[in-house]
Design a protein around this motif. Structure first.
Motif, PDB file in Angstrom:
ATOM      1  N   GLY A  99      -7.931  -3.488  -7.041  1.00  0.00           N
ATOM      2  CA  GLY A  99      -6.655  -1.660  -6.479  1.00  0.00           C
ATOM      3  C   GLY A  99      -8.158  -1.288  -5.670  1.00  0.00           C
ATOM      4  O   GLY A  99      -7.238  -0.457  -4.382  1.00  0.00           O
ATOM      5  N   LYS A 100      -9.112  -0.810  -5.950  1.00  0.00           N
ATOM      6  CA  LYS A 100      -9.965  -0.410  -5.245  1.00  0.00           C
ATOM      7  C   LYS A 100     -10.024  -1.304  -3.701  1.00  0.00           C
ATOM      8  O   LYS A 100      -9.755  -0.223  -2.562  1.00  0.00           O
ATOM      9  CB  LYS A 100     -11.488  -0.791  -5.411  1.00  0.00           C
ATOM     10  CG  LYS A 100     -12.892  -0.108  -4.290  1.00  0.00           C
ATOM     11  CD  LYS A 100     -14.178  -0.565  -4.898  1.00  0.00           C
ATOM     12  CE  LYS A 100     -15.199   0.480  -4.432  1.00  0.00           C
ATOM     13  NZ  LYS A 100     -16.047   0.590  -4.482  1.00  0.00           N
ATOM     14  N   MET A 101      -9.691  -2.296  -3.557  1.00  0.00           N
ATOM     15  CA  MET A 101      -8.963  -2.451  -1.679  1.00  0.00           C
ATOM     16  C   MET A 101      -7.737  -2.003  -1.150  1.00  0.00           C
ATOM     17  O   MET A 101      -7.560  -1.514  -0.129  1.00  0.00           O
ATOM     18  CB  MET A 101      -9.737  -4.604  -1.712  1.00  0.00           C
ATOM     19  CG  MET A 101     -11.036  -4.717  -1.856  1.00  0.00           C
ATOM     20  SD  MET A 101     -10.982  -6.970  -1.496  1.00  0.00           S
ATOM     21  CE  MET A 101     -10.214  -6.981  -0.445  1.00  0.00           C
ATOM     22  N   VAL A 102      -6.945  -2.362  -2.590  1.00  0.00           N
ATOM     23  CA  VAL A 102      -6.032  -1.498  -1.815  1.00  0.00           C
ATOM     24  C   VAL A 102      -5.996  -0.069  -1.439  1.00  0.00           C
ATOM     25  O   VAL A 102      -5.293   0.191  -0.383  1.00  0.00           O
ATOM     26  CB  VAL A 102      -4.922  -2.082  -2.624  1.00  0.00           C
ATOM     27  CG1 VAL A 102      -3.593  -1.394  -2.781  1.00  0.00           C
ATOM     28  CG2 VAL A 102      -3.602  -3.507  -3.031  1.00  0.00           C
ATOM     29  N   LYS A 103      -6.296   0.378  -2.438  1.00  0.00           N
ATOM     30  CA  LYS A 103      -6.892   2.039  -2.031  1.00  0.00           C
ATOM     31  C   LYS A 103      -7.597   1.993  -0.527  1.00  0.00           C
ATOM     32  O   LYS A 103      -7.108   3.080   0.360  1.00  0.00           O
ATOM     33  CB  LYS A 103      -7.452   2.599  -3.419  1.00  0.00           C
ATOM     34  CG  LYS A 103      -7.923   3.533  -3.611  1.00  0.00           C
ATOM     35  CD  LYS A 103      -8.393   4.848  -3.820  1.00  0.00           C
ATOM     36  CE  LYS A 103      -8.815   5.800  -4.102  1.00  0.00           C
ATOM     37  NZ  LYS A 103      -9.597   6.563  -5.503  1.00  0.00           N
ATOM     38  N   GLU A 104      -8.285   1.158  -0.230  1.00  0.00           N
ATOM     39  CA  GLU A 104      -9.287   1.764   0.684  1.00  0.00           C
ATOM     40  C   GLU A 104      -8.587   1.447   2.102  1.00  0.00           C
ATOM     41  O   GLU A 104      -8.600   2.051   2.825  1.00  0.00           O
ATOM     42  CB  GLU A 104     -10.471   1.068   0.197  1.00  0.00           C
ATOM     43  CG  GLU A 104     -11.867   1.298   0.027  1.00  0.00           C
ATOM     44  CD  GLU A 104     -12.737   0.118  -0.151  1.00  0.00           C
ATOM     45  OE1 GLU A 104     -12.790  -0.768   0.178  1.00  0.00           O
ATOM     46  OE2 GLU A 104     -13.445   0.461  -0.780  1.00  0.00           O
ATOM     47  N   ARG A 105      -7.591   0.141   1.229  1.00  0.00           N
ATOM     48  CA  ARG A 105      -6.326   0.016   3.289  1.00  0.00           C
ATOM     49  C   ARG A 105      -5.873   0.711   3.519  1.00  0.00           C
ATOM     50  O   ARG A 105      -5.365   0.892   4.399  1.00  0.00           O
ATOM     51  CB  ARG A 105      -6.039  -1.671   2.968  1.00  0.00           C
ATOM     52  CG  ARG A 105      -7.356  -2.585   2.439  1.00  0.00           C
ATOM     53  CD  ARG A 105      -8.013  -2.894   4.360  1.00  0.00           C
ATOM     54  NE  ARG A 105      -8.983  -3.380   3.969  1.00  0.00           N
ATOM     55  CZ  ARG A 105      -9.886  -3.419   3.792  1.00  0.00           C
ATOM     56  NH1 ARG A 105     -10.449  -2.367   3.596  1.00  0.00           N
ATOM     57  NH2 ARG A 105     -11.114  -5.261   3.740  1.00  0.00           N
ATOM     58  N   SER A 106      -5.418   1.302   2.182  1.00  0.00           N
ATOM     59  CA  SER A 106      -4.585   2.423   2.642  1.00  0.00           C
ATOM     60  C   SER A 106      -4.569   3.943   3.245  1.00  0.00           C
ATOM     61  O   SER A 106      -3.661   4.026   3.783  1.00  0.00           O
ATOM     62  CB  SER A 106      -3.943   3.263   0.383  1.00  0.00           C
ATOM     63  OG  SER A 106      -2.951   2.014   0.365  1.00  0.00           O
ATOM     64  N   ILE A 107      -6.166   3.658   2.766  1.00  0.00           N
ATOM     65  CA  ILE A 107      -6.087   5.457   3.348  1.00  0.00           C
ATOM     66  C   ILE A 107      -6.519   4.774   4.484  1.00  0.00           C
ATOM     67  O   ILE A 107      -6.135   6.020   5.450  1.00  0.00           O
ATOM     68  CB  ILE A 107      -7.977   5.790   2.556  1.00  0.00           C
ATOM     69  CG1 ILE A 107      -7.658   6.418   0.981  1.00  0.00           C
ATOM     70  CG2 ILE A 107      -8.843   6.795   3.126  1.00  0.00           C
ATOM     71  CD1 ILE A 107      -8.977   6.672  -0.039  1.00  0.00           C
ATOM     72  N   GLU A 108      -7.269   3.672   5.425  1.00  0.00           N
ATOM     73  CA  GLU A 108      -7.321   3.468   6.463  1.00  0.00           C
ATOM     74  C   GLU A 108      -6.225   3.528   7.060  1.00  0.00           C
ATOM     75  O   GLU A 108      -6.173   3.767   8.403  1.00  0.00           O
ATOM     76  CB  GLU A 108      -8.261   2.335   6.792  1.00  0.00           C
ATOM     77  CG  GLU A 108      -9.167   2.009   5.967  1.00  0.00           C
ATOM     78  CD  GLU A 108     -10.390   0.932   6.223  1.00  0.00           C
ATOM     79  OE1 GLU A 108      -9.514   0.034   6.579  1.00  0.00           O
ATOM     80  OE2 GLU A 108     -11.150   0.020   5.346  1.00  0.00           O
ATOM     81  N   LEU A 109      -5.352   2.880   6.492  1.00  0.00           N
ATOM     82  CA  LEU A 109      -3.719   3.447   7.211  1.00  0.00           C
ATOM     83  C   LEU A 109      -3.497   4.141   7.392  1.00  0.00           C
ATOM     84  O   LEU A 109      -3.123   4.908   8.492  1.00  0.00           O
ATOM     85  CB  LEU A 109      -3.270   2.252   6.761  1.00  0.00           C
ATOM     86  CG  LEU A 109      -2.769   0.916   5.909  1.00  0.00           C
ATOM     87  CD1 LEU A 109      -2.176   0.559   5.851  1.00  0.00           C
ATOM     88  CD2 LEU A 109      -2.966  -0.343   7.910  1.00  0.00           C
TER      89      LEU A 109
END
Length: 458
Positions: free
Chosen positions: A199-209
């Motif tokens: 979940g943390k990785m998905v959140k980080e990747r979403s922010i990056e996107l």
């Protein structure tokens, strides 16, 4: 088998004894019976004897079946892969199979009359008592998970499934099935931890996107602006040159104290307009850094010296703490870094009051990067405006393009660094610029905006 033969021998002796007793009581008239009657009686006796033998065979068969059932019960109960216990209403262990004894780490024979609560983890005692009470009050099956403590102190997770039953004497008891679920508990913990990490990785990747999307939108706007800016800037610069030339001619022809202040205003407006044009052109023709080894200390001294506070009509206190930069080589584009310093310093100069203004410039050197703080005691930036500070064309000034900080951010980012603003309404503003000493390797995430481990170092 020996016990069985002994039982048969005892039975025969008892039968012979009974026969002798009965024979002694044979009536006298038996002696007077005819041979036909005696033969008939013998026949009846033989029939009874055969019936008894058949019944005996049936009993032996039943006994063998009972032994088979007992052996099967032993396999199903004692050798079951889960623990089985019979517990009294008082919580005492009445009976337990071998698996239960193994799980509890106790010899089976010593489990009788032991309180089951003795093996329950202290913090889980309430869970056990609550379900036991509910079981005997409602007779509803109970299932719950608690920690069990073995005799050697080892703790494991167990699932208990309890039902109410009646023993041979009709007394209400509790039948409990005990299973070791430690492995599944560990698996659950791993899954829970992995889910959190994912979940943390998905959140980080979403922010990056989202950041990438925002960068793409800014780039498109930059491209559109660049085309327009290049044309407009040329025309405006020609006009400004004409105005500047006219002002110079007037100053050389007429020496009048009444005119000089107006000419100074013209000079100031020309300088401000020139800066706006420079920003537009710089923004629209932003190129990759042309790196060379810089002396940041000298560059900062040059930029602070160019503030010209007297010309701006402001009396400010400019303090510098940048000696740590002396002798520190930095790989960067001198023109671009100069543009960044000038923009930030001019913003601070515009923000501070005419009297009592303060601008503080500090530098810190770390193993891989340098950090520059430029702080002023101006009115500060509202929280809502702070979020848009780096957006193109956003400005709170009466005059300006709103491109200064946007240009700064792009330049610093191209150098592999990042720039932050700390401010609050009425609290002044601090701009923190961080750049690596050397050009970062391609794909190195250390200097991505907002991701550096140094982003919170003051």
């Amino acid at each position: 088998m020996i016990d069985q033969n002994k039982n048969n021998s005892d039975l025969r002796k008892r039968a012979e004894k009974m026969d002798r007793e009965k024979t002694s009581r044979i009536p006298e008239d038996m002696k007077n019976r005819s041979s036909e009657e005696i033969q008939e009686m013998l026949h009846e006796l033989r029939v009874h004897q055969i019936e008894l033998e058949m019944q005996n065979d049936e009993l032996r068969t039943s006994q063998m079946e009972l032994e088979t059932v007992k052996a099967r019960y032993f396999d199903l109960y004692d050798l079951a892969p889960v623990g089985y216990c019979t517990i009294s209403e008082k919580g005492l262990i009445m009976e337990a199979n071998l698996s239960a004894a193994t799980l509890l780490g106790v010899a089976r024979g010593s489990l009788a009359n032991q309180p089951i609560s003795k093996f329950i983890f202290k913090e889980d005692q309430d869970i056990y008592y609550l379900h036991r009470k509910k079981l005997f009050e409602t007779s509803s099956p109970q299932a719950y998970e608690i920690r069990i403590v073995k005799m050697d102190g080892t703790v494991f997770w167990a699932r208990l499934e309890a039902t109410v039953a009646q023993d041979a004497a009709g007394v209400t008891v509790c039948r409990v099935m005990l299973s070791d679920i430690t492995a599944s508990k560990k698996a659950e913990e791993i899954l829970r931890r992995d889910k959190k990490t994912l979940g943390k990785m998905v959140k980080e990747r979403s922010i990056e996107l989202m950041e990438i999307q925002a960068e793409l939108e800014r780039a498109k706007r930059l491209y559109d602006i660049g085309i327009l800016a290049a044309t407009v800037a040329r025309e405006l610069r020609n006009s400004l040159f004409g105005i500047s030339l006219a002002a110079t001619v007037i100053r050389s022809k007429i020496a009048d104290s009444m005119i000089d202040p107006q000419l100074q205003v013209i000079d100031k407006m020309i300088a401000e307009s020139g800066q706006i044009i420079d920003n537009l052109l710089f923004y629209s023709h932003l190129r990759p850094p042309q790196r060379e080894t810089l002396n940041l200390h000298s560059l900062l001294e040059e930029c602070t010296g160019a503030l010209q506070p007297v010309r701006s009509g402001k009396k400010i206190v400019l303090s510098k703490h940048i000696d740590s930069l002396k002798g520190v080589p930095v790989s960067a584009d001198p023109d671009q870094i100069r543009e960044v310093f000038s923009n930030i310093l001019n913003n601070s100069l515009d923000a501070v009051p005419d009297h009592g203004g303060q601008i503080d410039v500090r530098a810190r050197v770390y193993r891989e990067l340098v950090k520059i703080h430029i702080t002023d005691n101006g009115p500060g930036i509202a929280k809502a405006d702070l979020k848009k500070a780096f957006d193109p064309f956003f400005t709170t000034k009466e005059r300006g393009t709103g491109l200064g900080l946007t240009v700064c951010r792009q330049i610093v980012k191209m150098h592999g660094g990042f720039i932050n603003i700390k401010s609050g309404k009425g609290k002044g503003t601090s701009v923190i610029m961080t750049i690596p000493k050397t050009e970062p390797k391609r794909g190195n995430d250390l200097f991505k905006i907002g991701t550096s481990p140094y982003s919170n170092i003051l």
